[in-house]
Design an enzyme around this catalytic site. Structure first.
Site, PDB file in Angstrom:
ATOM      1  CB  THR A   1      11.343  16.877  -9.825  1.00  0.00           C
ATOM      2  OG1 THR A   1      10.475  16.180 -10.718  1.00  0.00           O
ATOM      3  CG2 THR A   1      10.955  18.336  -9.768  1.00  0.00           C
TER       4      THR A   1
ATOM      5  CB  CYS B   1       4.416  15.596 -14.923  1.00  0.00           C
ATOM      6  SG  CYS B   1       5.355  14.171 -14.432  1.00  0.00           S
TER       7      CYS B   1
HETATM    8  N1  PLP Z   1      12.431  13.725 -16.047  1.00  0.00           N
HETATM    9  C1  PLP Z   1      11.823  12.877 -16.885  1.00  0.00           C
HETATM   10  C2  PLP Z   1      12.372  12.702 -18.283  1.00  0.00           C
HETATM   11  C3  PLP Z   1      10.682  12.173 -16.468  1.00  0.00           C
HETATM   12  O1  PLP Z   1      10.066  11.326 -17.319  1.00  0.00           O
HETATM   13  C4  PLP Z   1      10.193  12.376 -15.152  1.00  0.00           C
HETATM   14  C5  PLP Z   1       8.959  11.699 -14.689  1.00  0.00           C
HETATM   15  O2  PLP Z   1       8.036  11.456 -15.435  1.00  0.00           O
HETATM   16  C6  PLP Z   1      10.877  13.260 -14.310  1.00  0.00           C
HETATM   17  C7  PLP Z   1      11.997  13.916 -14.796  1.00  0.00           C
HETATM   18  C8  PLP Z   1      10.434  13.510 -12.901  1.00  0.00           C
HETATM   19  O3  PLP Z   1      10.878  12.474 -12.075  1.00  0.00           O
HETATM   20  P1  PLP Z   1      10.486  12.397 -10.535  1.00  0.00           P
HETATM   21  O4  PLP Z   1       9.065  11.945 -10.514  1.00  0.00           O
HETATM   22  O5  PLP Z   1      11.412  11.383  -9.944  1.00  0.00           O
HETATM   23  O6  PLP Z   1      10.686  13.737  -9.940  1.00  0.00           O
END
Ligand code: PLP
Length: 376
Positions: A70, A321
């Site tokens: 993120t 999420c």
């Molecule tokens: N991008 C994708 C494609 C994801 O699947 C996720 C998490 O589910 C994220 C970003 C977010 O990752 P992080 O939890 O490391 O911020």
């Protein structure tokens, strides 16, 4: 416990944790310090970065550590928008992005950027003609997810890059590779920027990577001290970085062999679940086997998820999420709100056993019959 939620997060690998512990204990110096302990810690960090760079065939200086995908997506998208806004304010993304990309684009829209959403076909693939028609002289950035987190649809990044660069050689191409790295082989030279995170590849939580080709400039969105990296200043988390490099190495080894094994598990589940009238398999020919999405007719996905939980079986509804919402990815592919309203994601790993899959199928059957009223 039967953990079938590896795309939400993975357990940290034993060797990775061991590396983290040893580095925390023996290399606790600040890599920005000038004394011997600082220098030793910095050298270790640099060799870990070198290892990651070698695995992906990129330069050490093209790696920025973040706290996860993120944050990396924020630095990449907002940083390029702010850097190149004088060239244009147009950004293109797909309808199969992670919620973090949508949230960033909503913010960019609120400060005057224009966001276009490229169409995809019924297999989930980005529509090349639509992409071509959307690219304009003022298009500064295209961001396309390498593997969709809900359905596992994998995009042909090389071809997408060719289209983008042919239409506008200055448009930057970013890809969120969070669900691709460690599952399938990736080529960072297909893109100008890429992001991924440690906790999806059996690495520690709290560390991610932004790859930025040296030709791309980004306006920093974080300011502070520390000489290690202008885009993410402060004290680098060396134990996390060293552990991440181990996780990258381990998760990118034997990738095809693991994929073939996971494919067999995936097929076994698909065969078993296809027989239920109320189950729709949301798998296209571009879905990677690690992620299997299904829709449930007349049963709420969350009810099913909690019923599985009673047996210590863990899956996701939509993405971790965005639970509770319509599945944006299933909607984007099948254009069917009912189908997108109750989806479960079963995500597999090389750690998943055939026995776990058999038990999952068995419990699925019991719960399905109970919840769909077939058995009282
Ligand atoms: N991008 C994708 C494609 C994801 O699947 C996720 C998490 O589910 C994220 C970003 C977010 O990752 P992080 O939890 O490391 O911020």
């Amino acid at each position: 416990m039967i953990y079938l939620d590896y795309s939400a997060t993975t357990p940290v690998g034993f060797e990775v944790l061991d590396t983290y512990n040893r580095t925390s204990k023996d290399f606790f110096g600040n890599p920005n310090s000038l004394h011997e302990l600082g220098v030793k810690t910095k050298n270790l960090m640099n060799s870990a970065t070198k290892q990651i760079a070698e695995i992906f065939n990129i330069l050490d200086s093209e790696i920025t550590y973040t706290n996860g995908a993120t944050e990396a997506n924020n630095i990449a998208l907002i940083g390029s928008a702010l850097e190149y806004h004088k060239k244009g304010k147009h950004i293109i993304i797909s309808k199969l992005e992670h919620p973090s990309i949508y949230a960033i684009c909503d913010y960019l829209e609120s400060i005057g950027f224009e966001i276009s959403y490229v169409k995809n076909d019924e297999e989930g693939l980005v529509d090349f003609d639509d992409l071509k028609s959307l690219i304009r002289p003022d298009t500064i950035l295209v961001s396309i997810c390498a593997v969709n987190s809900e359905t596992g649809v994998r995009q042909p990044l090389k071809m997408i890059r060719q289209i983008i660069k042919k239409e506008n050689s200055e448009t930057i191409f970013h890809s969120d590779m969070t669900q691709a790295v460690g599952k399938v082989s990736v080529n960072l030279h297909d893109v100008d920027m890429a992001t991924f995170t440690g906790h999806k590849i059996y690495g520690p939580k709290g560390i991610g990577v932004l790859y930025k080709n040296s030709s791309v400039r980004l306006m920093p969105i974080l300011y502070g001290s520390g000489k290690s990296n202008m885009l993410n200043p402060g004290t680098p988390p060396v134990p996390l970085i060293v552990a991440l490099s181990k996780a990258v190495r381990l998760s990118t080894t034997d990738i095809e062999k693991r994929e073939r094994f996971i494919e067999r598990l995936n097929n076994k589940i698909v065969d078993a679940l296809s027989k239920y009238e109320g189950v729709i398999i949301n798998k296209t020919k571009y879905s990677i086997p690690h992620i299997l999405n299904i829709s449930l007719r007349n049963i709420k996905a969350e009810t099913f998820l909690h019923a599985l939980e009673e047996y210590e079986i863990y899956v996701s509804s939509n993405t971790a999420c965005s639970s509770g919402n319509l599945s944006t990815s299933v909607l984007a592919i099948y254009n069917d709100k009912v189908r997108a309203s109750s989806t479960l994601r079963i995500s597999l790993s090389h750690l998943t056993t055939t026995d776990e899959v058999n038990k999952f199928i068995e419990y699925f059957d019991q719960i399905y019959k109970k919840l769909s009223g077939l058995h009282g």
